[in-house]
Write a protein that holds these residues in place. Structure first.
Motif, PDB file in Angstrom:
ATOM      1  N   TYR A  10      32.830  35.905  35.245  1.00 54.92           N
ATOM      2  CA  TYR A  10      32.214  36.905  36.115  1.00 54.92           C
ATOM      3  C   TYR A  10      31.098  37.664  35.412  1.00 54.92           C
ATOM      4  O   TYR A  10      31.059  38.874  35.408  1.00 54.92           O
ATOM      5  N   GLU A  11      30.203  36.929  34.794  1.00 56.27           N
ATOM      6  CA  GLU A  11      29.002  37.490  34.167  1.00 56.27           C
ATOM      7  C   GLU A  11      29.337  38.651  33.231  1.00 56.27           C
ATOM      8  O   GLU A  11      28.680  39.680  33.212  1.00 56.27           O
ATOM      9  N   LYS A  13      31.953  40.640  33.203  1.00 53.91           N
ATOM     10  CA  LYS A  13      32.779  41.736  33.712  1.00 53.91           C
ATOM     11  C   LYS A  13      34.226  41.597  33.246  1.00 53.91           C
ATOM     12  O   LYS A  13      34.902  42.581  33.017  1.00 53.91           O
ATOM     13  N   VAL A  14      34.720  40.369  33.145  1.00 49.77           N
ATOM     14  CA  VAL A  14      36.055  40.075  32.633  1.00 49.77           C
ATOM     15  C   VAL A  14      35.908  38.933  31.647  1.00 49.77           C
ATOM     16  O   VAL A  14      35.306  37.918  31.977  1.00 49.77           O
ATOM     17  N   LEU A  23      37.973  43.984  30.145  1.00 46.17           N
ATOM     18  CA  LEU A  23      37.212  44.342  31.335  1.00 46.17           C
ATOM     19  C   LEU A  23      36.007  45.149  30.874  1.00 46.17           C
ATOM     20  O   LEU A  23      36.088  45.879  29.891  1.00 46.17           O
ATOM     21  N   LYS A  61      44.077  39.049  38.389  1.00 39.76           N
ATOM     22  CA  LYS A  61      43.387  39.781  39.446  1.00 39.76           C
ATOM     23  C   LYS A  61      43.053  41.146  38.875  1.00 39.76           C
ATOM     24  O   LYS A  61      43.926  41.828  38.333  1.00 39.76           O
ATOM     25  N   LYS A  67      35.169  46.516  42.737  1.00 39.10           N
ATOM     26  CA  LYS A  67      35.061  45.081  43.000  1.00 39.10           C
ATOM     27  C   LYS A  67      36.353  44.393  42.600  1.00 39.10           C
ATOM     28  O   LYS A  67      36.951  44.722  41.577  1.00 39.10           O
ATOM     29  N   GLN A  68      36.753  43.420  43.418  1.00 36.55           N
ATOM     30  CA  GLN A  68      37.938  42.624  43.142  1.00 36.55           C
ATOM     31  C   GLN A  68      37.505  41.342  42.432  1.00 36.55           C
ATOM     32  O   GLN A  68      36.629  40.630  42.925  1.00 36.55           O
ATOM     33  N   LEU A  69      38.113  41.064  41.288  1.00 37.33           N
ATOM     34  CA  LEU A  69      37.816  39.864  40.525  1.00 37.33           C
ATOM     35  C   LEU A  69      39.099  39.048  40.385  1.00 37.33           C
ATOM     36  O   LEU A  69      40.167  39.620  40.197  1.00 37.33           O
ATOM     37  N   THR A  71      40.544  35.241  38.539  1.00 33.63           N
ATOM     38  CA  THR A  71      40.270  34.049  37.775  1.00 33.63           C
ATOM     39  C   THR A  71      41.561  33.503  37.198  1.00 33.63           C
ATOM     40  O   THR A  71      42.592  34.170  37.218  1.00 33.63           O
TER      41      THR A  71
END
Length: 75
Positions: A10-11, A13-14, A23, A61, A67-69, A71
């Motif tokens: 996520y670029e 973010k995580v 995070l 999660k 924002k919800q991420l 993976t």
């Protein structure tokens, strides 16, 4: 075994590094096994240490800055 090192998601973010999930800002994190069972839940954190979990695939999660991420991580 350890979580894959420096796998950016996520670029930035995580991301995972040295067996720690990072995070980019404080947020809420849930870690699930592949059957959907909740294994870990943390609030208002910027790092999570999944090293105590067995080798396998897990779903992360995270809610960060509204924002919800989601993976998968492989340990």
């Amino acid at each position: 075994r350890s979580v894959s090192q420096s796998r950016y998601l996520y670029e930035g973010k995580v991301y995972l590094s040295n067996n720690t999930l990072f995070l980019h800002a404080n947020g809420n994190v849930k870690l699930f096994d592949m059957s959907g069972r909740l294994l870990l839940q943390r609030t208002n954190v910027c790092t999570v240490d999944p090293s105590s979990f067995k080798s396998g695939v897990y779903v992360v999660k995270a809610a960060v800055e509204g924002k919800q991420l989601m993976t998968k991580i492989v340990k």
